[in-house]
Enzyme design. Sequence first.
Site, PDB file in Angstrom:
ATOM      1  N   ASP A  10       0.746  -1.291  -0.011  1.00 11.05           N
ATOM      2  CA  ASP A  10      -0.128  -0.053  -0.016  1.00 11.05           C
ATOM      3  C   ASP A  10       0.909   1.099   0.205  1.00 11.05           C
ATOM      4  O   ASP A  10       2.197   1.055   0.243  1.00 11.05           O
ATOM      5  CB  ASP A  10      -0.800   0.201   1.209  1.00 11.05           C
ATOM      6  CG  ASP A  10      -1.719   1.253   1.390  1.00 11.05           C
ATOM      7  OD1 ASP A  10      -2.637   1.546   0.545  1.00 11.05           O
ATOM      8  OD2 ASP A  10      -1.621   1.973   2.617  1.00 11.05           O
ATOM      9  N   ASP A  12      -0.207   5.157   0.825  1.00  8.62           N
ATOM     10  CA  ASP A  12      -0.413   6.235   1.783  1.00  8.62           C
ATOM     11  C   ASP A  12      -0.682   5.676   3.278  1.00  8.62           C
ATOM     12  O   ASP A  12      -1.375   4.607   3.517  1.00  8.62           O
ATOM     13  CB  ASP A  12      -1.731   6.950   1.735  1.00  8.62           C
ATOM     14  CG  ASP A  12      -1.766   7.797   0.487  1.00  8.62           C
ATOM     15  OD1 ASP A  12      -0.868   8.372  -0.103  1.00  8.62           O
ATOM     16  OD2 ASP A  12      -2.716   7.361  -0.404  1.00  8.62           O
TER      17      ASP A  12
END
Length: 178
Positions: A10, A12
């Site tokens: 991922d 953020d």
Amino acid sequence: MKNLQAVFIDRDGTIGGTGHFIHPRDFTLYEGSADAITRLKKAGLLVFAFTNQHRISRQQATKAEFQEQFQTYGFDDAFICPHSDEDGCSCKKPGIGMLLEAAEKHGLDLKRCAVIGDVGSTDMLAAHRVGAIKILVRTGWGDASLTTYRDRWSEAEPDFVAENVLEAAEWLTADRNK
């Protein structure tokens, strides 16, 4: 992890940023994130970005800007959901569309892959749904995922909880270097 093929990471709150949207030109990696990507690749793993970016649908950034950013960081490929919640797509995490697309494109067995992320209700649930190894990092929303929001993903237990993405990469590659 023997026979591991790929790692989905991922963006953020996992490799940098604040856990909230930051335009690719203003995004800053956490210390150790670049080393984590390098470590995984040196272990012979494919490394993919795996991110929901609904701001693309609002025209606040482009998919190409994200893809360029991920390429600069050394990712082998990027799987980006540009849709808003209202679009009802199958790719937005915790949906598994991006994982299925990657599996088809790169010939992967998702049970031989790992997902590293900071949000239990998206990253960990998506990984759980395809049988991938689940690593939750404490950066970004990670601590809140383990406490305040744990009820939102109670059916999925992380295989490992790491302080950050570098510790996650070290855990995944530890027995590969013996």
